[in-house]
Design a protein around this motif. Structure first.
Motif, mmCIF file in Angstrom:
data_model
loop_
_atom_site.group_PDB
_atom_site.id
_atom_site.type_symbol
_atom_site.label_atom_id
_atom_site.label_comp_id
_atom_site.label_asym_id
_atom_site.label_seq_id
_atom_site.Cartn_x
_atom_site.Cartn_y
_atom_site.Cartn_z
ATOM 1 N N GLU A 28 -29.264 -11.592 -9.004
ATOM 2 C CA GLU A 28 -27.822 -11.358 -8.867
ATOM 3 C C GLU A 28 -27.037 -11.965 -10.036
ATOM 4 O O GLU A 28 -25.987 -11.445 -10.438
ATOM 5 C CB GLU A 28 -27.290 -11.887 -7.536
ATOM 6 C CG GLU A 28 -27.605 -13.334 -7.257
ATOM 7 C CD GLU A 28 -28.834 -13.468 -6.351
ATOM 8 O OE1 GLU A 28 -28.845 -14.408 -5.532
ATOM 9 O OE2 GLU A 28 -29.760 -12.637 -6.456
ATOM 10 N N ASP A 42 -27.616 -9.555 -12.909
ATOM 11 C CA ASP A 42 -26.801 -8.368 -12.657
ATOM 12 C C ASP A 42 -25.338 -8.644 -12.981
ATOM 13 O O ASP A 42 -24.624 -7.760 -13.487
ATOM 14 C CB ASP A 42 -26.936 -7.933 -11.194
ATOM 15 C CG ASP A 42 -28.316 -7.358 -10.884
ATOM 16 O OD1 ASP A 42 -29.033 -6.999 -11.847
ATOM 17 O OD2 ASP A 42 -28.668 -7.272 -9.692
ATOM 18 N N SER A 43 -24.881 -9.856 -12.678
ATOM 19 C CA SER A 43 -23.476 -10.198 -12.953
ATOM 20 C C SER A 43 -23.204 -10.189 -14.450
ATOM 21 O O SER A 43 -22.135 -9.762 -14.889
ATOM 22 C CB SER A 43 -23.134 -11.563 -12.352
ATOM 23 O OG SER A 43 -23.744 -12.619 -13.073
ATOM 24 N N TRP A 44 -24.177 -10.646 -15.251
ATOM 25 C CA TRP A 44 -24.005 -10.606 -16.717
ATOM 26 C C TRP A 44 -23.889 -9.156 -17.204
ATOM 27 O O TRP A 44 -23.020 -8.828 -18.008
ATOM 28 C CB TRP A 44 -25.190 -11.280 -17.418
ATOM 29 C CG TRP A 44 -25.325 -12.746 -17.144
ATOM 30 C CD1 TRP A 44 -24.358 -13.587 -16.713
ATOM 31 C CD2 TRP A 44 -26.514 -13.514 -17.286
ATOM 32 N NE1 TRP A 44 -24.855 -14.858 -16.580
ATOM 33 C CE2 TRP A 44 -26.187 -14.847 -16.934
ATOM 34 C CE3 TRP A 44 -27.827 -13.232 -17.663
ATOM 35 C CZ2 TRP A 44 -27.120 -15.878 -16.951
ATOM 36 C CZ3 TRP A 44 -28.763 -14.260 -17.703
ATOM 37 C CH2 TRP A 44 -28.409 -15.570 -17.342
ATOM 38 N N ASN A 71 -23.026 -6.570 -15.465
ATOM 39 C CA ASN A 71 -21.790 -5.963 -14.965
ATOM 40 C C ASN A 71 -20.585 -6.386 -15.789
ATOM 41 O O ASN A 71 -19.671 -5.579 -16.024
ATOM 42 C CB ASN A 71 -21.573 -6.341 -13.491
ATOM 43 C CG ASN A 71 -22.529 -5.609 -12.566
ATOM 44 O OD1 ASN A 71 -23.014 -4.526 -12.890
ATOM 45 N ND2 ASN A 71 -22.809 -6.200 -11.413
#
Length: 266
Positions: A111, A114-116, A118
């Motif tokens: 997660e 994924d945040s990077w 996004n």
């Protein structure tokens, strides 16, 4: 930050010169150097996305976006091609994240990774949309300025001797152009102190009823500011249109051609 120039050089090397257009196809060393510098400045700003708050980041990025959007080379490059290069650079960032993750396996949860990704994707979407909006605005401004210049050049009052002037009209005159001709002619006659204006219509191919009315209205208005008008080169179809409109030639000086019109004043 330490890889910004590397990213710039790799990005520029990836451009397919056989298919490139606009600024990306340039072989001018100065243009290429400027393009690389602009790309590098992008990286210097974008790298801050991970450490700056959103408001500060976008504010700092504004100058770069506006600079590229109004840059003459980019204005002459199809916006679709510019967007392709934006997303090519986006891919570079996503690949760097992937490379970092591979070097630090099991250190970060999915997660977080994924945040990077996004953050990169969302920020690029904002920047690209922002750029397209600014680019469209400056393209429209450029188009309006060019149209204004074309309109001015399409109805030039040429100053002759003894306060006489010539307005040679050429091409198709629609209602909008006729309106501009009236405005420009009155202004130029006043500025150049014209007292007798020769309006030559020999280069006008098509004229409709509204335009014919505008031309006769121009002649009447010129009379009100003390400018006598002489028409020359009237084609039969234009004369017929004027007659059908009930426009009177009684108060208008008419000559068959421009040479005859100017010669009659000597």
């Amino acid at each position: 930050m330490g890889k910004t120039w590397q990213m710039t050089e790799e990005w520029y090397a990836s451009i397919d010169k056989t298919k490139a257009t606009g600024v990306y196809a340039s072989t001018n060393p100065e243009t290429i150097e400027t393009l690389k510098k602009q790309n590098h400045e992008f990286h210097e700003h974008f790298c801050e996305v991970f450490v700056q708050d959103k408001t500060t980041f976008l504010k700092d990025f504004e100058k770069w976006v506006v600079m590229i959007a109004k840059d003459e080379e980019h204005l002459n490059t199809p916006v679709t091609d510019i967007m392709k290069e934006f997303f090519k650079v986006q891919k570079q960032y996503l690949e760097f994240v992937q490379e970092f993750v591979s070097l630090h396996q099991d250190e970060y949860k999915q997660e977080v990774i994924d945040s990077w990704n996004n953050i990169i994707i969302d920020t690029f979407n904002k920047i690209v949309t922002w750029f397209v909006e600014e680019n469209h605005k400056y393209s429209e401004e450029k188009l309006v300025a060019q149209q204004a210049m074309i309109n001015e050049l399409s109805s030039p009052v040429i100053a002759l001797n003894n306060h006489m002037g010539l307005l040679p009209l050429i091409g198709v005159i629609d209602t909008q152009r006729a309106k501009l001709i009236v405005e420009n002619t009155l202004e130029q006659c006043t500025e150049k102190e014209i007292t007798h204006l020769f309006i030559d219509l020999s280069g006008v191919l098509i004229i409709d009823t509204m335009v014919a009315q505008q031309i006769f209205s121009l002649i009447d208005t010129l009379g009100l500011i003390g400018v006598k008008a002489t028409l020359s080169g009237i084609r039969p179809e234009i004369a017929l249109t004027a007659i059908q409109l009930g426009l009177s030639f009684e108060r208008v000086s008419i000559k068959s051609n421009l040479a005859q019109a100017i010669g009659s004043q000597k």
